[in-house]
Structures are given as C-alpha cells and as structure tokens.
Design a protein around this motif. Structure first.
Motif, PDB file in Angstrom:
ATOM      1  N   VAL A  14       0.824  -1.216   0.000  1.00  0.00           N
ATOM      2  CA  VAL A  14       0.000   0.000   0.000  1.00  0.00           C
ATOM      3  C   VAL A  14       0.859   1.269   0.000  1.00  0.00           C
ATOM      4  O   VAL A  14       0.555   2.249  -0.693  1.00  0.00           O
ATOM      5  CB  VAL A  14      -0.954   0.000   1.213  1.00  0.00           C
ATOM      6  N   THR A  15       1.958   1.251   0.758  1.00  0.00           N
ATOM      7  CA  THR A  15       2.764   2.473   0.916  1.00  0.00           C
ATOM      8  C   THR A  15       3.907   2.579  -0.085  1.00  0.00           C
ATOM      9  O   THR A  15       4.405   3.684  -0.332  1.00  0.00           O
ATOM     10  CB  THR A  15       3.366   2.536   2.325  1.00  0.00           C
ATOM     11  N   GLY A  16       4.346   1.460  -0.626  1.00  0.00           N
ATOM     12  CA  GLY A  16       5.510   1.481  -1.503  1.00  0.00           C
ATOM     13  C   GLY A  16       6.813   1.654  -0.746  1.00  0.00           C
ATOM     14  O   GLY A  16       7.875   1.848  -1.342  1.00  0.00           O
ATOM     15  N   MET A  17       6.754   1.591   0.583  1.00  0.00           N
ATOM     16  CA  MET A  17       7.934   1.734   1.431  1.00  0.00           C
ATOM     17  C   MET A  17       8.324   0.362   1.991  1.00  0.00           C
ATOM     18  O   MET A  17       7.519  -0.560   2.015  1.00  0.00           O
ATOM     19  CB  MET A  17       7.640   2.681   2.609  1.00  0.00           C
ATOM     20  N   SER A  18       9.569   0.248   2.434  1.00  0.00           N
ATOM     21  CA  SER A  18       9.930  -0.960   3.178  1.00  0.00           C
ATOM     22  C   SER A  18       9.171  -0.928   4.494  1.00  0.00           C
ATOM     23  O   SER A  18       8.830   0.151   5.010  1.00  0.00           O
ATOM     24  CB  SER A  18      11.430  -1.012   3.442  1.00  0.00           C
ATOM     25  N   TYR A  19       8.895  -2.096   5.045  1.00  0.00           N
ATOM     26  CA  TYR A  19       8.123  -2.144   6.280  1.00  0.00           C
ATOM     27  C   TYR A  19       8.828  -1.396   7.406  1.00  0.00           C
ATOM     28  O   TYR A  19       8.214  -0.599   8.125  1.00  0.00           O
ATOM     29  CB  TYR A  19       7.868  -3.605   6.693  1.00  0.00           C
ATOM     30  N   GLU A  20      10.146  -1.629   7.534  1.00  0.00           N
ATOM     31  CA  GLU A  20      10.870  -1.002   8.640  1.00  0.00           C
ATOM     32  C   GLU A  20      10.908   0.515   8.503  1.00  0.00           C
ATOM     33  O   GLU A  20      10.834   1.235   9.503  1.00  0.00           O
ATOM     34  CB  GLU A  20      12.285  -1.578   8.758  1.00  0.00           C
ATOM     35  N   ASP A  21      10.990   1.026   7.274  1.00  0.00           N
ATOM     36  CA  ASP A  21      10.992   2.480   7.072  1.00  0.00           C
ATOM     37  C   ASP A  21       9.642   3.083   7.423  1.00  0.00           C
ATOM     38  O   ASP A  21       9.554   4.140   8.062  1.00  0.00           O
ATOM     39  CB  ASP A  21      11.360   2.822   5.627  1.00  0.00           C
ATOM     40  N   TYR A  22       8.577   2.408   6.982  1.00  0.00           N
ATOM     41  CA  TYR A  22       7.236   2.917   7.299  1.00  0.00           C
ATOM     42  C   TYR A  22       7.021   2.975   8.806  1.00  0.00           C
ATOM     43  O   TYR A  22       6.563   3.994   9.344  1.00  0.00           O
ATOM     44  CB  TYR A  22       6.167   2.033   6.654  1.00  0.00           C
ATOM     45  N   MET A  23       7.366   1.900   9.494  1.00  0.00           N
ATOM     46  CA  MET A  23       7.146   1.865  10.940  1.00  0.00           C
ATOM     47  C   MET A  23       8.016   2.889  11.670  1.00  0.00           C
ATOM     48  O   MET A  23       7.571   3.505  12.637  1.00  0.00           O
ATOM     49  CB  MET A  23       7.401   0.458  11.473  1.00  0.00           C
ATOM     50  N   ARG A  24       9.237   3.071  11.204  1.00  0.00           N
ATOM     51  CA  ARG A  24      10.108   4.054  11.858  1.00  0.00           C
ATOM     52  C   ARG A  24       9.580   5.475  11.669  1.00  0.00           C
ATOM     53  O   ARG A  24       9.495   6.254  12.636  1.00  0.00           O
ATOM     54  CB  ARG A  24      11.527   3.950  11.296  1.00  0.00           C
ATOM     55  N   GLU A  25       9.206   5.830  10.431  1.00  0.00           N
ATOM     56  CA  GLU A  25       8.828   7.218  10.131  1.00  0.00           C
ATOM     57  C   GLU A  25       7.411   7.560  10.578  1.00  0.00           C
ATOM     58  O   GLU A  25       7.155   8.696  10.987  1.00  0.00           O
ATOM     59  CB  GLU A  25       8.969   7.470   8.618  1.00  0.00           C
ATOM     60  N   LYS A  26       6.496   6.613  10.486  1.00  0.00           N
ATOM     61  CA  LYS A  26       5.080   6.917  10.737  1.00  0.00           C
ATOM     62  C   LYS A  26       4.590   6.530  12.130  1.00  0.00           C
ATOM     63  O   LYS A  26       3.549   7.000  12.571  1.00  0.00           O
ATOM     64  CB  LYS A  26       4.206   6.215   9.687  1.00  0.00           C
ATOM     65  N   VAL A  27       5.344   5.660  12.809  1.00  0.00           N
ATOM     66  CA  VAL A  27       4.872   5.177  14.111  1.00  0.00           C
ATOM     67  C   VAL A  27       5.887   5.414  15.222  1.00  0.00           C
ATOM     68  O   VAL A  27       5.602   6.094  16.214  1.00  0.00           O
ATOM     69  CB  VAL A  27       4.514   3.665  14.035  1.00  0.00           C
ATOM     70  N   LEU A  28       7.090   4.862  15.093  1.00  0.00           N
ATOM     71  CA  LEU A  28       8.057   4.891  16.186  1.00  0.00           C
ATOM     72  C   LEU A  28       8.570   6.303  16.479  1.00  0.00           C
ATOM     73  O   LEU A  28       8.518   6.762  17.632  1.00  0.00           O
ATOM     74  CB  LEU A  28       9.224   3.951  15.874  1.00  0.00           C
ATOM     75  N   LYS A  29       9.071   6.992  15.470  1.00  0.00           N
ATOM     76  CA  LYS A  29       9.631   8.347  15.690  1.00  0.00           C
ATOM     77  C   LYS A  29       8.589   9.323  16.227  1.00  0.00           C
ATOM     78  O   LYS A  29       8.882  10.069  17.172  1.00  0.00           O
ATOM     79  CB  LYS A  29      10.280   8.864  14.408  1.00  0.00           C
ATOM     80  N   PRO A  30       7.371   9.374  15.674  1.00  0.00           N
ATOM     81  CA  PRO A  30       6.383  10.315  16.220  1.00  0.00           C
ATOM     82  C   PRO A  30       6.051  10.081  17.692  1.00  0.00           C
ATOM     83  O   PRO A  30       5.696  11.014  18.407  1.00  0.00           O
ATOM     84  CB  PRO A  30       5.150  10.073  15.329  1.00  0.00           C
ATOM     85  N   MET A  31       6.180   8.828  18.166  1.00  0.00           N
ATOM     86  CA  MET A  31       5.870   8.540  19.562  1.00  0.00           C
ATOM     87  C   MET A  31       7.082   8.671  20.469  1.00  0.00           C
ATOM     88  O   MET A  31       6.994   8.395  21.666  1.00  0.00           O
ATOM     89  CB  MET A  31       5.284   7.119  19.686  1.00  0.00           C
ATOM     90  N   GLY A  32       8.219   9.064  19.914  1.00  0.00           N
ATOM     91  CA  GLY A  32       9.419   9.243  20.726  1.00  0.00           C
ATOM     92  C   GLY A  32      10.220   7.974  20.934  1.00  0.00           C
ATOM     93  O   GLY A  32      11.093   7.914  21.804  1.00  0.00           O
ATOM     94  N   MET A  33       9.958   6.944  20.117  1.00  0.00           N
ATOM     95  CA  MET A  33      10.701   5.683  20.211  1.00  0.00           C
ATOM     96  C   MET A  33      11.877   5.743  19.235  1.00  0.00           C
ATOM     97  O   MET A  33      11.960   4.985  18.269  1.00  0.00           O
ATOM     98  CB  MET A  33       9.773   4.500  19.930  1.00  0.00           C
ATOM     99  N   SER A  34      12.799   6.638  19.520  1.00  0.00           N
ATOM    100  CA  SER A  34      13.843   6.991  18.553  1.00  0.00           C
ATOM    101  C   SER A  34      14.916   5.934  18.372  1.00  0.00           C
ATOM    102  O   SER A  34      15.561   5.881  17.321  1.00  0.00           O
ATOM    103  CB  SER A  34      14.491   8.321  18.969  1.00  0.00           C
ATOM    104  N   THR A  35      15.151   5.089  19.373  1.00  0.00           N
ATOM    105  CA  THR A  35      16.188   4.056  19.220  1.00  0.00           C
ATOM    106  C   THR A  35      15.590   2.691  18.904  1.00  0.00           C
ATOM    107  O   THR A  35      16.319   1.729  18.667  1.00  0.00           O
ATOM    108  CB  THR A  35      17.050   3.941  20.495  1.00  0.00           C
ATOM    109  N   SER A  36      14.277   2.578  18.886  1.00  0.00           N
ATOM    110  CA  SER A  36      13.619   1.310  18.568  1.00  0.00           C
ATOM    111  C   SER A  36      13.607   1.111  17.055  1.00  0.00           C
ATOM    112  O   SER A  36      13.592   2.077  16.286  1.00  0.00           O
ATOM    113  CB  SER A  36      12.182   1.305  19.093  1.00  0.00           C
ATOM    114  N   PHE A  37      13.589  -0.156  16.621  1.00  0.00           N
ATOM    115  CA  PHE A  37      13.588  -0.418  15.183  1.00  0.00           C
ATOM    116  C   PHE A  37      13.046  -1.806  14.888  1.00  0.00           C
ATOM    117  O   PHE A  37      13.079  -2.707  15.723  1.00  0.00           O
ATOM    118  CB  PHE A  37      14.989  -0.267  14.595  1.00  0.00           C
ATOM    119  N   TYR A  38      12.556  -1.971  13.650  1.00  0.00           N
ATOM    120  CA  TYR A  38      12.079  -3.265  13.170  1.00  0.00           C
ATOM    121  C   TYR A  38      13.084  -3.931  12.238  1.00  0.00           C
ATOM    122  O   TYR A  38      12.986  -5.125  11.993  1.00  0.00           O
ATOM    123  CB  TYR A  38      10.763  -3.100  12.403  1.00  0.00           C
ATOM    124  N   LYS A  39      14.016  -3.187  11.701  1.00  0.00           N
ATOM    125  CA  LYS A  39      14.972  -3.781  10.758  1.00  0.00           C
ATOM    126  C   LYS A  39      15.835  -4.815  11.467  1.00  0.00           C
ATOM    127  O   LYS A  39      15.911  -4.868  12.701  1.00  0.00           O
ATOM    128  CB  LYS A  39      15.865  -2.688  10.167  1.00  0.00           C
TER     129      LYS A  39
END
Length: 587
Positions: A223-248
């Motif tokens: 749907v997004t055309g993004m990698s899963y880890e990029d989408y989750m980092r930019e749209k979910v984790l970073k906005p909530m302040g989870m800056s060191t968390s990652f899915y990659k």
C-alpha cells in the motif's frame, strides 16, 4: 460586589492550582519514587503464594529463574515515573543492562504494527473491513474451501480472528539463510515455518496467528511502496518518541545496545540472538522506556489529548475488541479498577509483557533476556501491589498438614483418559506429592490444601482427586481439564541400554521436522557414546541412550521412547517420539 466575588474565585482557583501542583510535585518527590522502587524490588511473590509467605527480592528471584537481565519501566499519571535495569545484557563480557539496552519485543511487535496498520485506515489508504486481497499486490492470499467462502479483513488479521495458520516463528540463528517475505508466506525454503493459509472461516473464533500478522506486513509494503521497517520508523516509532527502537534486522547496530538472548538453563543462544524477518509479528527491538512512551501516547490519544499517530476515534477503534478480548494488535483485560490493554512476547531467549490502563494513566513494562519469563509476572504483581492496582495478585493458598502416611493412598500410576499411552506417576516425599511426567521425566511438587485438593507453588496448576465410597483414590482432575484414571495394574517400564558404534550413531544425526507442526524441529547430534536431542523451539535438550540400533530412550527416564525409521535405501528418513509424534528428516 462583583469585583470581590471575582477576586475570591480567582484566589480559590489559584489556591487549587497551587495545591494540585504541590501534590503532583510531592508524588514525584525523588525520595518517594526511590521508596516505591525499593518496595517493588523487595516485594516479589510467585503466581501461587502460600498463606503467610514472605515476599522475595528481585535479585534472588533472578538467580532462582536463571535470568541474566531484567529491565522495568513504570507509568504513573501519564508519565514515566521510573525505569531501572538489573543484571547483565551479556554475561560473558559482564556488560550490564541499562535502561537504554534494547531487547527483542517479540510479539509485542504486533501492538505497534497494529498502530501502523490502523494509521493506514485513518489516512484512508485501506478499509479495515475490506477483503485483504484488495490491497495485496506482490502476493495474493490463496483462499480455499477452509475459509468457508468468507473473505478475510485487516481487522481479522489484527485481532486473530482470520482463521489463518502459523501460531508463531522460531527465527533464524546466526549463519542460517534468511527467507524473503514471499518465501515465508508460502512456506518455501529456507523458511522454517509452514505456508500461511486458512484453517477455518474468519470470524469463527479467536486463534492466535503470527502468520496472519505477517500478511499485514506485506499489505503495509504494497500500500505504501515503502519498506516495512521504514514505514514503521517514520510513521509510528519516531512520532511517539521511540527513537532508538527499530524493526529492521540489527546487522548495522552497535552490539553494545543489544541484549544477548539466553535459554532457560542460562546458556547463551548461539549467535547472541535470532533474526526474525517476520517483522510485524516478532522483530521489534526496543526497551521498557520507549514502550512506555507508546503506552502513554495511546492513553492520551484515547482521551483526545494527543494525536501524534492516531486520533481519538482510531485509537478507540484499535482498543475495541473484535471478538472476545482480542482488539487490533492488543488484548483487553478487565480488572476491578478498570480496563487494561496489554500484550506479551516470547522470542528465542527473550520474554516481555506490558500493561497500560485505559483510565488513570498507569502502566508497566518488563523485559528479560531469558526464555524463563516467570519473573515477569512476579515483577508486575509487585508493581501492582505497591501502586495499588487491583486484579494483578496471584492466588493465595493455605497448606493443610498431611503426613506421608495420609498421602500414601494418592501414590501410583495414572493414565490420561483421552490418551491411553500417556501416564504419570505420583509419589510421596517430604509431606508433598511429587508428580513425575513419564513422557519426559519432569517432576513437579504439589502441596495439599484439602484432603483431595493440591496446588503447585511455582505455577497455577491445581489438582483435584476423586475417591470412591470406600475412600480409595480413583482418579485426578488436572488443571480443571484433564482426567487421569488410577491404574493399579500398571507395571513400570524397564529398559536395557546398549552401546552403539560412532558410525551407527552418526547415521542418525540431522534435523527432524514435526509432521503435525512444521514450525517445530528437533536436532539430533552425537555426544560421546549417545545421542543428544535438542528441541530448537525452546532449547531444551535430552540425552538419548540406545536399546537397539534404531530404538532409544531418554537417559534416566525409560518412558520417553524414540524410534528411527529407515527408507527403502537404508538411510534414516524419520523418527517417532513417544510412539506418537512423527518427525521427517530434512536437509
């Protein structure tokens, strides 16, 4: 007069504000917080407590459970009140756990994935109730008759009501080839899990499916055309302040940030940890502090006081059960003082759990780098006790004094009513009943709480015995589910071990896959003059000794038979465990 009234009201409001501020500052007084932390550390109790049992401290319980490291964060009044870390992130190097240390969040990954998928609905890019094949492009779900001619929705996948297969994933050890997402979805090598398919019609019942969550990972990408880890980092984790968390996958992350995984016996997981390409279901690396930010954002969004990722409307939707207590990436628990959203996680060598209240801004996160997660609930119960949260306490039992002579009638062999091949044995030792599982040799101690009721101190597993009119013990009901009938004619099995040559043992080595669950493997290797069987899903090992060239049994336990089966070419093709479970030899 109006001016005086206004002046009085202003003074009242000012006084109230100052009083509330003072109370808030007092509740966050460092000395008070430190006192609560100390109480949590000294107030651990097991799942089943004996009446009058004294609380235990965290350090001792870590040693008891062989847990190298524990990390905790507590949320109070919509703020992180404290976070602490204990023990080692890596035992060999003596590297301590810190509050910044990252753990594998395992299935807690599904909660954050739920936020990401619901955001797509909020952004009008998907309809949570539409057929998932509407959004899948690079792979389509292969409907068949098992789906009952019903279409699966994103809402189904997130709430485990899709009827899809594959409960969970065991990950990939260092050096093992890692499959693509397509190979995982289709169960193709090198994937070590079965294809994700329908088992029954959607909206029939809740059945946990990490496989279903993995389908949402493909949808996010399509749907997004993004990698899963990029989408989750930019749209979910970073906005909530989870800056060191990652899915990659953490190939390029400093190992000083990552906790090493350990088995329940304290041994290190080879390669430090497993890799999980099933990102949406299992691959999130994070810590309790950053997960607490997710909890707080969810709580504030639910009240319409924040919207960093989801609005109040869509957070409410995410926390609304679709069926049972299963909502969209979370489970909803009813407690005496209100509802909580929660999720736990279990990856190879990692365990974790969080709770967040839907009112009052309370929460707790506990993460450990061990397969033994029992300590997590002990810590959560301690936090709940110290902070006055209701409904988290374990059972409290009172031991009834019974002599060994009074316990003797319960001794003997019992046969499982629904499986004639499965037996257990009860014996008496030190005023307790000792249950021995004849299929694996495990021994569990039970204490009496009445003349027919017994309990285990280590976990909630009650026993209730039945007596005849004459007072003879006839059966036992285990865990309110399994009926075991006493068999006075059972004759204990004896076996005679023989010695095989190294060459004959070597021919049996290899990896064997359980036919009835393609996720489960057993590795057979030669050790000295016997075989070592290692269950790859939990790291448990069994020493097997030979009684013929193809027949083996567990050392010190004659009730665990293993038979290897040769093909027409003479090579070993299969093994049968417990005369019940068939395993195919794989490459």
């Amino acid at each position: 007069m109006k001016k005086s009234l206004y002046y009085c009201l202003s003074l009242t409001l000012l006084f109230s504000t100052l009083l509330l501020t003072a109370c808030a500052q007092q509740s966050r007084n460092p000395a008070d917080v430190e006192s609560r932390i100390k109480q949590v550390e000294e107030n651990l109790l097991p799942a089943v407590q004996v009446e009058g049992q004294a609380p235990m401290n965290l350090k001792d319980r870590m040693a008891h459970h062989r847990v190298p490291g524990v990390s905790v964060a507590v949320v109070r009044n919509y703020e992180i009140e404290w976070a602490r870390a204990y023990g080692f992130a890596d035992v060999e190097s003596k590297r301590p756990v810190t509050t910044e240390t990252l753990f594998q969040a395992a299935s807690i990954s599904k909660s954050l994935n739920g936020v990401g998928v619901v955001k797509l609905a909020q952004d009008k890019k998907v309809d949570l109730k539409a057929d998932i094949n509407t959004y899948l492009k690079s792979w389509m779900f292969p409907y068949d008759s098992l789906s009952g001619n019903k279409k699966i929705s994103l809402e189904n996948l997130l709430s485990h009501t899709a009827g899809t297969s594959v409960h969970g994933f065991r990950g990939y050890a260092k050096g093992e080839p890692v499959p693509t997402l397509g190979q995982i979805l289709n169960g193709q090598k090198p994937a070590n899990s079965a294809a994700i398919r329908s088992m029954f019609a959607p909206d029939t019942r809740v059945q946990y499916s990490g496989g279903g969550t993995t389908i949402t990972q493909q949808i996010v990408m399509d749907v997004t055309g993004m990698s899963y880890e990029d989408y989750m980092r930019e749209k979910v984790l970073k906005p909530m302040g989870m800056s060191t968390s990652f899915y990659k996958q953490p190939d390029d992350v400093s190992t000083s940030l990552l906790a090493t995984a350990y088995h329940a016996d304290g041994s290190e997981v080879p390669g430090k940890y497993h890799t999980y390409p099933e990102m949406a279901a299992a691959s999130l690396w994070t810590n309790p502090t950053e997960l607490s930010r997710y909890i707080i954002e969810t709580q504030l969004s639910l009240q319409g006081k924040s919207g960093k990722v989801l609005s109040k409307e869509f957070t409410t939707l995410r926390l609304t059960p679709h069926m049972g207590n299963a909502a969209l990436g979370v489970f909803i628990d009813e407690k005496p003082d209100g509802k909580y959203f929660q999720h736990g996680g279990a990856n190879e060598g990692f365990r974790c759990q969080y709770f967040g209240s839907m009112e009052n801004g309370n929460g707790v996160v506990v993460m450990v780098n061990s397969d033994n997660g029992a300590i997590i609930q002990e810590v959560i119960r301690s936090v709940a006790s110290v902070y006055g949260w209701e409904g988290f306490g374990g059972e409290v039992k009172k031991i009834v004094a019974m002599s060994d002579e009074q316990l003797k009638p319960f001794e003997g062999f019992y046969q499982l009513e629904r499986d004639e091949k499965t037996y257990l044995n009860f014996s008496v030792s030190d005023h307790q009943l000792v249950l021995t599982q004849l299929w694996d040799g495990r021994r569990i101690n039970f204490s009496p709480e009445s003349d027919v009721d017994f309990f285990c101190k280590d976990f909630p597993f009650p026993l209730k015995f039945t007596k005849s009119v004459s007072g003879e013990v006839t059966q036992v009901l285990a865990f309110n589910r399994d009926v075991w009938k006493k068999d006075p004619n059972y004759k204990p099995i004896t076996r005679t071990a023989i010695t095989l040559t190294s060459a004959k043992l070597k021919a049996l080595e290899g990896k064997y896959q359980l036919q009835q669950n393609k996720d489960l493997y057993v590795m057979i290797t030669v050790q000295d003059d016997h075989l070592l069987a290692k269950q790859l899903w939990n790291g448990e090992e069994m020493t097997l000794v030979a009684e013929s060239e193809l027949d083996f049994f567990q050392k010190d336990n004659p009730y665990f038979p293993i038979r290897f089966i040769r093909g027409e070419d003479g090579a070993v093709k299969q093994m049968v465990a417990l005369e019940r479970d068939m395993l195919d030899k794989v490459e």
